[in-house]
Design a protein around this motif. Structure first.
Motif, short mmCIF file in Angstrom:
data_model
loop_
_atom_site.label_atom_id
_atom_site.label_comp_id
_atom_site.label_asym_id
_atom_site.label_seq_id
_atom_site.Cartn_x
_atom_site.Cartn_y
_atom_site.Cartn_z
N ASP A 5 48.07 47.40 43.17
CA ASP A 5 47.22 46.30 42.95
C ASP A 5 47.89 44.96 42.57
N VAL A 6 47.08 44.12 42.93
CA VAL A 6 47.73 42.81 43.11
C VAL A 6 47.60 42.27 41.46
N VAL A 7 48.73 41.78 41.02
CA VAL A 7 48.72 41.37 39.45
C VAL A 7 48.80 39.76 39.40
N ALA A 8 49.41 39.14 40.65
CA ALA A 8 49.25 37.56 40.60
C ALA A 8 49.59 37.28 41.96
N TYR A 9 49.59 36.10 41.97
CA TYR A 9 49.82 35.23 43.21
C TYR A 9 51.05 34.49 43.12
N SER A 10 51.94 34.45 44.05
CA SER A 10 53.23 33.55 43.85
C SER A 10 52.79 32.21 43.75
N GLY A 11 53.59 31.36 43.05
CA GLY A 11 53.53 29.98 43.21
C GLY A 11 54.67 29.14 42.42
N SER A 12 54.54 28.15 42.02
CA SER A 12 55.68 27.27 41.52
C SER A 12 55.50 26.70 40.17
N ASP B 117 51.01 31.12 40.87
CA ASP B 117 49.96 30.33 41.15
C ASP B 117 48.71 30.83 40.17
N ALA B 118 48.62 32.14 40.13
CA ALA B 118 47.49 32.75 39.48
C ALA B 118 47.80 33.98 39.04
N VAL B 119 47.28 34.65 37.93
CA VAL B 119 47.51 35.74 37.26
C VAL B 119 46.04 36.48 37.16
N VAL B 120 45.84 37.72 37.85
CA VAL B 120 44.74 38.20 37.91
C VAL B 120 44.52 39.49 37.26
N VAL B 121 45.26 39.65 36.03
CA VAL B 121 45.24 40.77 35.25
C VAL B 121 45.12 40.49 33.82
N ASP B 122 45.01 41.06 32.90
CA ASP B 122 44.84 40.81 31.54
C ASP B 122 45.69 41.68 30.64
N TYR B 123 45.95 41.41 29.60
CA TYR B 123 46.56 42.22 28.57
C TYR B 123 46.02 43.46 28.43
N GLY B 124 46.84 44.57 28.46
CA GLY B 124 46.10 45.95 28.29
C GLY B 124 45.56 46.46 29.51
N HIS C 11 70.53 32.63 32.94
CA HIS C 11 69.09 32.62 33.75
C HIS C 11 68.75 34.23 33.81
N ASN C 12 67.86 34.52 33.04
CA ASN C 12 67.38 35.96 32.65
C ASN C 12 66.57 36.47 33.72
N GLY C 13 66.73 36.30 35.04
CA GLY C 13 65.81 36.72 35.90
C GLY C 13 66.35 36.64 37.22
N VAL C 14 65.69 36.90 38.28
CA VAL C 14 66.20 36.52 39.72
C VAL C 14 65.23 36.00 40.38
N ASP C 15 65.28 34.79 41.00
CA ASP C 15 64.23 34.00 41.55
C ASP C 15 64.35 34.35 43.10
N ILE C 16 63.16 34.38 43.55
CA ILE C 16 63.13 34.85 45.03
C ILE C 16 62.06 33.83 45.59
N ALA C 17 62.51 33.26 46.88
CA ALA C 17 61.49 32.11 47.50
C ALA C 17 60.66 33.28 48.36
N ILE C 18 59.21 32.98 48.15
CA ILE C 18 58.26 33.63 48.95
C ILE C 18 57.06 32.49 48.89
N PRO C 19 56.35 32.56 50.17
CA PRO C 19 55.33 31.34 50.32
C PRO C 19 54.34 31.63 49.11
N THR C 20 53.87 30.34 48.46
CA THR C 20 53.00 30.12 47.63
C THR C 20 51.84 30.89 47.87
N GLY C 21 50.98 31.69 47.06
CA GLY C 21 49.88 32.34 47.26
C GLY C 21 50.03 33.81 47.76
N THR C 22 51.59 34.19 47.96
CA THR C 22 51.76 35.73 48.32
C THR C 22 51.10 36.40 47.30
N ALA C 23 50.59 37.75 47.52
CA ALA C 23 50.16 38.62 46.49
C ALA C 23 51.11 39.35 46.05
N LEU C 24 51.30 39.54 44.63
CA LEU C 24 52.28 40.10 44.06
C LEU C 24 51.66 41.58 43.54
#
Length: 142
Positions: free
Chosen positions: A130-137, A116-123, A57-70
Motif C-alpha cells: 500500500d502506498v503510504v506517502a510520496y517521496s519529497g524534500s 512530498d505528500a502523505v496519503v494515510v491517516d492516524y489509525g 542523526h536519528n535516521g538513514v536518508d536515502i536519495a530517490i526521485p521526488t514523487g516516488t511511491a513509498l
C-alpha cells in the motif's frame, strides 16, 4: 534484538515484507534488496542544513526521485502523521511481524520523512505494498 532481526529476515524470505526493504540495526544497513544512494547515515554528524554539530542523526536518508511511491513493508498501523519543521511531511507505521519469545510485539516503527505528500491517516491499517506517502524534500532536507 538479534532474534527480531532474524524474524524480519525470515519474513522477507517468506514474502511477508518486500525484498527491497531496508533493515537497519545500530545505524548499519544489514539488509537491502535494491540499489539506492544513502545520503546521510544514522550517526553523529554536522547538520547539513544549519552547519551546527548535531549529536545524533536519528535516521538513514536515502536519495530517490521526488514523487516516488513509498510502500508499506507489510501489515501495519499508522501511529502518527503530519507536519514537523525538521521532518516536513511525515508518517510513522508500526509493523508487528516480529514477536518476542513470550509472544509480545517486537515489531518496529518505520518513519517516512521529508515526504512530498502523505496519503494515510492516524489509525489506518496498511498492507504490504500500500502506498503510504510520496517521496519529497520537505522540512530540513538537502
Amino acid at each position: 534484538m538479534r532474534e527480531a532481526i532474524k524474524r524480519a529476515k525470515k519474513a522477507a524470505a517468506l514474502g511477508e515484507m518486500p525484498v527491497g526493504a531496508v533493515i537497519v540495526r545500530d545505524g548499519q544497513i544489514i539488509s537491502s534488496g535494491t540499489e539506492w544512494e544513502q545520503t546521510s547515515p544514522y550517526d553523529s554528524r554536522v547538520n547539513p542544513v544549519s552547519g551546527n554539530w548535531q549529536e545524533l542523526h536519528n535516521g538513514v536518508d536515502i536519495a530517490i526521485p521526488t514523487g516516488t511511491a513509498l510502500s508499506a513493508l507489510g501489515r501495519g498501523v499508522v501511529t502518527a502523521s503530519g507536519w514537523n519543521d525538521g521532518y516536513g511531511n511525515w508518517v510513522m507505521v508500526h509493523y508487528s511481524w516480529a514477536l518476542n519469545p513470550d509472544g509480545t510485539d517486537a515489531g518496529m516503527e518505520v518513519m517516512y520523512a521529508h515526504c512530498d505528500a502523505v496519503v494515510v491517516d492516524y489509525g489506518d491499517i496498511v498492507n504490504k505494498g500500500d502506498v503510504v506517502a510520496y517521496s519529497g524534500s520537505t522540512g530540513n532536507s538537502t
